[in-house]
Design a protein around this motif. Structure first.
Motif, PDB file in Angstrom:
ATOM      1  N   GLY A   1      -8.952 -66.069 -16.556  1.00 21.22           N
ATOM      2  CA  GLY A   1      -9.701 -66.484 -15.379  1.00 21.22           C
ATOM      3  C   GLY A   1     -10.577 -67.625 -15.832  1.00 21.22           C
ATOM      4  O   GLY A   1     -11.036 -67.629 -16.970  1.00 21.22           O
ATOM      5  N   MET A   2     -10.756 -68.609 -14.972  1.00 24.45           N
ATOM      6  CA  MET A   2     -11.588 -69.733 -15.414  1.00 24.45           C
ATOM      7  C   MET A   2     -12.601 -70.120 -14.355  1.00 24.45           C
ATOM      8  O   MET A   2     -12.267 -70.230 -13.178  1.00 24.45           O
ATOM      9  N   LEU A   3     -13.822 -70.303 -14.819  1.00 25.47           N
ATOM     10  CA  LEU A   3     -14.883 -70.783 -13.932  1.00 25.47           C
ATOM     11  C   LEU A   3     -15.088 -72.257 -14.243  1.00 25.47           C
ATOM     12  O   LEU A   3     -15.484 -72.612 -15.348  1.00 25.47           O
ATOM     13  N   PHE A   4     -14.781 -73.112 -13.265  1.00 26.13           N
ATOM     14  CA  PHE A   4     -14.928 -74.552 -13.483  1.00 26.13           C
ATOM     15  C   PHE A   4     -16.382 -74.973 -13.290  1.00 26.13           C
ATOM     16  O   PHE A   4     -17.164 -74.281 -12.634  1.00 26.13           O
ATOM     17  N   GLN A   5     -16.673 -76.156 -13.864  1.00 28.80           N
ATOM     18  CA  GLN A   5     -18.064 -76.620 -13.897  1.00 28.80           C
ATOM     19  C   GLN A   5     -18.735 -76.638 -12.507  1.00 28.80           C
ATOM     20  O   GLN A   5     -19.863 -76.221 -12.371  1.00 28.80           O
ATOM     21  N   HIS A   6     -18.001 -77.118 -11.494  1.00 29.02           N
ATOM     22  CA  HIS A   6     -18.609 -77.147 -10.158  1.00 29.02           C
ATOM     23  C   HIS A   6     -17.971 -76.113  -9.232  1.00 29.02           C
ATOM     24  O   HIS A   6     -18.014 -76.260  -8.016  1.00 29.02           O
ATOM     25  N   GLY A   7     -17.364 -75.121  -9.802  1.00 35.92           N
ATOM     26  CA  GLY A   7     -16.794 -74.033  -9.015  1.00 35.92           C
ATOM     27  C   GLY A   7     -15.347 -74.256  -8.620  1.00 35.92           C
ATOM     28  O   GLY A   7     -14.557 -73.353  -8.635  1.00 35.92           O
ATOM     29  N   ALA A   8     -15.026 -75.500  -8.232  1.00 37.02           N
ATOM     30  CA  ALA A   8     -13.664 -75.853  -7.788  1.00 37.02           C
ATOM     31  C   ALA A   8     -13.167 -74.902  -6.700  1.00 37.02           C
ATOM     32  O   ALA A   8     -12.011 -74.484  -6.698  1.00 37.02           O
ATOM     33  N   LEU A   9     -14.050 -74.589  -5.755  1.00 33.17           N
ATOM     34  CA  LEU A   9     -13.626 -73.732  -4.627  1.00 33.17           C
ATOM     35  C   LEU A   9     -12.744 -74.550  -3.687  1.00 33.17           C
ATOM     36  O   LEU A   9     -12.936 -75.758  -3.553  1.00 33.17           O
ATOM     37  N   PHE A  10     -11.798 -73.873  -3.043  1.00 30.01           N
ATOM     38  CA  PHE A  10     -10.941 -74.575  -2.082  1.00 30.01           C
ATOM     39  C   PHE A  10     -11.761 -74.781  -0.810  1.00 30.01           C
ATOM     40  O   PHE A  10     -12.138 -73.811  -0.139  1.00 30.01           O
ATOM     41  N   THR A  11     -12.013 -76.046  -0.498  1.00 25.10           N
ATOM     42  CA  THR A  11     -12.972 -76.343   0.567  1.00 25.10           C
ATOM     43  C   THR A  11     -12.460 -76.010   1.967  1.00 25.10           C
ATOM     44  O   THR A  11     -13.244 -75.930   2.905  1.00 25.10           O
ATOM     45  N   ASP A  12     -11.138 -75.833   2.103  1.00 24.46           N
ATOM     46  CA  ASP A  12     -10.612 -75.512   3.438  1.00 24.46           C
ATOM     47  C   ASP A  12     -10.506 -73.998   3.648  1.00 24.46           C
ATOM     48  O   ASP A  12     -10.031 -73.560   4.687  1.00 24.46           O
ATOM     49  N   LEU A  13     -10.931 -73.217   2.646  1.00 20.88           N
ATOM     50  CA  LEU A  13     -10.868 -71.759   2.781  1.00 20.88           C
ATOM     51  C   LEU A  13     -12.273 -71.172   2.755  1.00 20.88           C
ATOM     52  O   LEU A  13     -13.162 -71.702   2.078  1.00 20.88           O
ATOM     53  N   SER A  14     -12.453 -70.045   3.455  1.00 19.94           N
ATOM     54  CA  SER A  14     -13.757 -69.374   3.445  1.00 19.94           C
ATOM     55  C   SER A  14     -13.985 -68.705   2.090  1.00 19.94           C
ATOM     56  O   SER A  14     -13.068 -68.630   1.268  1.00 19.94           O
ATOM     57  N   VAL A  15     -15.191 -68.214   1.897  1.00 20.78           N
ATOM     58  CA  VAL A  15     -15.517 -67.508   0.651  1.00 20.78           C
ATOM     59  C   VAL A  15     -14.532 -66.364   0.437  1.00 20.78           C
ATOM     60  O   VAL A  15     -13.967 -66.188  -0.652  1.00 20.78           O
ATOM     61  N   PHE A  16     -14.282 -65.595   1.494  1.00 20.63           N
ATOM     62  CA  PHE A  16     -13.360 -64.453   1.404  1.00 20.63           C
ATOM     63  C   PHE A  16     -11.969 -64.924   0.971  1.00 20.63           C
ATOM     64  O   PHE A  16     -11.379 -64.388   0.030  1.00 20.63           O
ATOM     65  N   ASP A  17     -11.472 -65.964   1.646  1.00 21.21           N
ATOM     66  CA  ASP A  17     -10.115 -66.430   1.352  1.00 21.21           C
ATOM     67  C   ASP A  17     -10.014 -67.056  -0.033  1.00 21.21           C
ATOM     68  O   ASP A  17      -8.958 -67.015  -0.662  1.00 21.21           O
ATOM     69  N   ASN A  18     -11.113 -67.670  -0.501  1.00 21.42           N
ATOM     70  CA  ASN A  18     -11.105 -68.212  -1.854  1.00 21.42           C
ATOM     71  C   ASN A  18     -10.889 -67.111  -2.890  1.00 21.42           C
ATOM     72  O   ASN A  18     -10.092 -67.267  -3.807  1.00 21.42           O
ATOM     73  N   VAL A  19     -11.616 -66.017  -2.707  1.00 24.36           N
ATOM     74  CA  VAL A  19     -11.504 -64.919  -3.676  1.00 24.36           C
ATOM     75  C   VAL A  19     -10.143 -64.221  -3.503  1.00 24.36           C
ATOM     76  O   VAL A  19      -9.529 -63.766  -4.478  1.00 24.36           O
ATOM     77  N   ALA A  20      -9.680 -64.179  -2.265  1.00 21.05           N
ATOM     78  CA  ALA A  20      -8.395 -63.506  -2.008  1.00 21.05           C
ATOM     79  C   ALA A  20      -7.203 -64.348  -2.479  1.00 21.05           C
ATOM     80  O   ALA A  20      -6.110 -63.806  -2.674  1.00 21.05           O
ATOM     81  N   PHE A  21      -7.448 -65.664  -2.669  1.00 18.96           N
ATOM     82  CA  PHE A  21      -6.337 -66.574  -2.960  1.00 18.96           C
ATOM     83  C   PHE A  21      -5.442 -66.118  -4.121  1.00 18.96           C
ATOM     84  O   PHE A  21      -4.225 -65.963  -3.941  1.00 18.96           O
ATOM     85  N   PRO A  22      -6.001 -65.882  -5.325  1.00 18.73           N
ATOM     86  CA  PRO A  22      -5.102 -65.479  -6.420  1.00 18.73           C
ATOM     87  C   PRO A  22      -4.424 -64.131  -6.175  1.00 18.73           C
ATOM     88  O   PRO A  22      -3.289 -63.912  -6.607  1.00 18.73           O
ATOM     89  N   ILE A  23      -5.115 -63.229  -5.468  1.00 22.36           N
ATOM     90  CA  ILE A  23      -4.519 -61.912  -5.207  1.00 22.36           C
ATOM     91  C   ILE A  23      -3.339 -62.073  -4.259  1.00 22.36           C
ATOM     92  O   ILE A  23      -2.268 -61.497  -4.474  1.00 22.36           O
ATOM     93  N   ARG A  24      -3.537 -62.885  -3.211  1.00 26.21           N
ATOM     94  CA  ARG A  24      -2.459 -63.094  -2.238  1.00 26.21           C
ATOM     95  C   ARG A  24      -1.278 -63.812  -2.884  1.00 26.21           C
ATOM     96  O   ARG A  24      -0.121 -63.501  -2.599  1.00 26.21           O
ATOM     97  N   GLU A  25      -1.586 -64.787  -3.745  1.00 23.86           N
ATOM     98  CA  GLU A  25      -0.511 -65.602  -4.319  1.00 23.86           C
ATOM     99  C   GLU A  25       0.286 -64.860  -5.385  1.00 23.86           C
ATOM    100  O   GLU A  25       1.481 -65.066  -5.515  1.00 23.86           O
ATOM    101  N   LEU A  26      -0.414 -64.015  -6.142  1.00 25.97           N
ATOM    102  CA  LEU A  26       0.242 -63.457  -7.328  1.00 25.97           C
ATOM    103  C   LEU A  26       0.595 -61.973  -7.228  1.00 25.97           C
ATOM    104  O   LEU A  26       1.251 -61.436  -8.114  1.00 25.97           O
ATOM    105  N   THR A  27       0.114 -61.306  -6.186  1.00 26.58           N
ATOM    106  CA  THR A  27       0.472 -59.888  -6.058  1.00 26.58           C
ATOM    107  C   THR A  27       1.047 -59.668  -4.663  1.00 26.58           C
ATOM    108  O   THR A  27       0.819 -60.460  -3.769  1.00 26.58           O
ATOM    109  N   GLY A  28       1.759 -58.603  -4.525  1.00 25.41           N
ATOM    110  CA  GLY A  28       2.307 -58.304  -3.202  1.00 25.41           C
ATOM    111  C   GLY A  28       1.484 -57.250  -2.485  1.00 25.41           C
ATOM    112  O   GLY A  28       2.027 -56.476  -1.691  1.00 25.41           O
TER     113      GLY A  28
END
Lengths: 264, 266
Positions: free
Chosen positions: B85-112
């Motif tokens: 897991g990596m924390l980038f210097q400025h967060g590198a959050l996906f600006t078009d996704l909400s906080v919830f969807d940002n955190v859900a992103f890797p779970i949705r992409e990599l798990t079923g």
């Protein structure tokens, strides 16, 4: 003498660097194109990704495209009527407007507007995603940015372009109808029947082929410029400018090549 | 299974003609918080990118769980990265996704996983960083410290065994800095993970690190526990730890003679 010679050599070196750089970019663009095709399976498995991007590229471009089409159709009718009435064939105004739109102006102007509206937005978005490390973050999450970010946008652009070109031609004809029938007073029956008799199915398929090719070119140029942009404000700004310039030139060049083949 | 989850062995890396790292050796023991410190431009972030396999070393190798990173094919690389897991210097959050969807992103992409389970997991991760109540916000609505915490929740979404932090304290106010500091240590211990922190913030890093490497001139200039390094008499470490203006790292960038340059006619 030696000074002049060194200046010439420096100039030649600069030209060489520029040419080499452009060849490199062409290769990198081709590579991204093939990688996009290779990693497209993921977005076809999740069509929601493409539909979402089609909303941003296609639906959000509708207003500018439809309004432009309306004006283009009206201008075509005005200009066409002036010329046609000299030869006593002002009733062919419907054919002129329709053929000009379907064969040339529909796909070309749609592509130019698409490059200016959706293409620049794609370049800026991907360039900023790169500058703010969002693409790196995706890679570090074991998510391939090409299959997740590039491929859905590519297919959204490719699929949107023919639809937009069709709408452009339709609205353009309506604009022409408004001017020719309502303003100038051309017979409404003649307007539509001449159009129906002279616009062939092959004109429509050629329009679809052209807009599909323009869709591939404009979308790929926009995506590559964003993906290749230096991660700075200046880099993204230059990339957006290049997107418009290269897309416009490519569309016009490709239009000539395609038209040459279609006329044979 | 080796006791070190990450091993850097005789690693050299450079851009064009400039060598950034010259034969670096480092080990990162399981379950520990290890910091890599050094001045700006010393190649600390590049080391994280080498561990993550985003760039290939010129010489030497990085091993993660015994596997050489740069020898992996695309699938192998992605398999390795699923442990990170990596924390980038400025967060590198996906600006078009909400906080919830940002955190859900890797779970949705990599798990079923089903959406109901994803929801619970995301809320748990957000709760761990104290931002469960902010899950509907968009990234531009977050402060710098909050964005960093959301990015941290996203980095730990899949319970990685290695968590990498790129300048986690940069640009934060003292309260946010303390919060992040606490979170790094507590999450590391709770998840049983190994944390690699790249930073130049001495006070905060020394507070939570078990072991520290100092990188200077492309080499490991010093290493040891924070306690050892505070007392170190090595000139570079002393200058860095005590924030002295001049020392082995000069205040002035290499330049021609000052007086001569001023006297020169334009």
């Amino acid at each position: 003498m030696a000074n002049i010679l060194s200046q010439i050599i420096r100039g030649l070196r600069k030209v060489g660097h520029r040419v080499g750089d452009q060849i490199w970019r062409l290769g990198a663009g081709a590579r991204l194109f093939f990688l996009t095709l290779t990693y497209s399976t993921e977005c076809f498995r999740r069509p929601r990704l493409i539909v979402r991007e089609m909303y941003f590229t296609g639906v959000m471009s509708l207003i500018i495209i439809l309004v432009s089409a309306f004006f283009v159709g009206m201008v075509l009718a005005l200009q066409g009527y002036n010329t046609l009435q000299k030869y006593g064939s002002s009733e062919s105004i419907g054919v002129l407007v329709a053929l000009a739109l379907v064969r040339e102006l529909g796909p070309v102007i749609t592509a130019l507007l698409f490059a200016g509206r959706a293409g620049t937005a794609m370049t800026a978005e991907i360039g900023l995603m790169k500058a703010t490390e969002q693409l790196s973050a995706m890679e570090m999450m074991a998510v391939n940015p090409i299959s997740r970010v590039i491929a859905p946008r590519f297919w959204a652009g490719v699929l949107s372009m023919p639809l937009l070109a069709c709408l452009f031609s339709m609205v353009g004809v309506l604009g022409g109808h408004l001017v020719a029938v309502a303003q100038i007073g051309v017979d409404v029956g003649a307007f539509w029947s001449q159009m129906q008799a002279n616009v062939e199915f092959v004109d429509v398929t050629n329009m679809l082929i052209k807009s599909l090719v323009f869709g591939v070119a404009c979308t790929m140029i926009a995506l590559f410029e964003g993906y290749d942009a230096p991660p700075t404000a200046e880099g993204v700004s230059h990339a957006t400018t290049r997107t418009v310039v290269i897309s416009a030139l490519s569309v016009l060049g490709l239009d000539f090549i395609l038209t040459s083949f279609m006329m044979v | 299974m080796t006791s070190h989850i990450v091993e850097i062995d005789d690693l050299s890396f450079g851009y064009k003609n400039k060598l950034l790292h010259k034969g670096i050796n480092m080990v990162f023991p399981r379950g520990k918080v290890v910091a890599i410190m050094g001045g700006s431009g010393s190649g600390k972030t590049t080391l994280l990118r080498l561990i993550g396999g985003q760039i290939k070393p010129t010489k030497g190798e990085v091993r993660v769980n015994g596997e050489v990173v740069h020898q992996q094919d695309r699938n192998g690389m992605f398999k390795l990265r699923r442990q990170m897991g990596m924390l980038f210097q400025h967060g590198a959050l996906f600006t078009d996704l909400s906080v919830f969807d940002n955190v859900a992103f890797p779970i949705r992409e990599l798990t079923g996983l089903p959406e109901s389970m994803i929801r619970d997991l995301v809320l748990m991760k957000l709760n761990a960083v104290g931002l469960r109540g902010a899950h509907t916000l968009m990234p531009p609505e977050l402060s710098g410290g909050m964005a960093r915490r959301v990015a941290l929740a996203r980095a730990i979404a899949l319970d990685p065994s290695i968590i990498m932090y790129d300048e986690p304290f940069a640009g934060l106010d003292p309260i946010s800095m303390g919060v992040i500091c606490d979170l790094i240590r507590s999450l590391n211990d709770a998840l049983g993970a190994t944390s690699i922190i790249v930073s130049h913030d001495v006070k905060e890093t020394f507070q939570i690190a078990d072991y520290v490497y100092f990188v200077a001139n492309g080499e490991v200039a010093a290493e040891g526990s924070p306690h050892d390094l505070i007392q170190s008499t090595l000139p570079f470490v002393h200058q860095f730890v005590h924030g002295e203006k001049d020392g082995p790292v000069p205040f002035h960038y290499t330049a021609p003679d000052y007086q001569q340059e001023l006297m020169q006619r334009g």
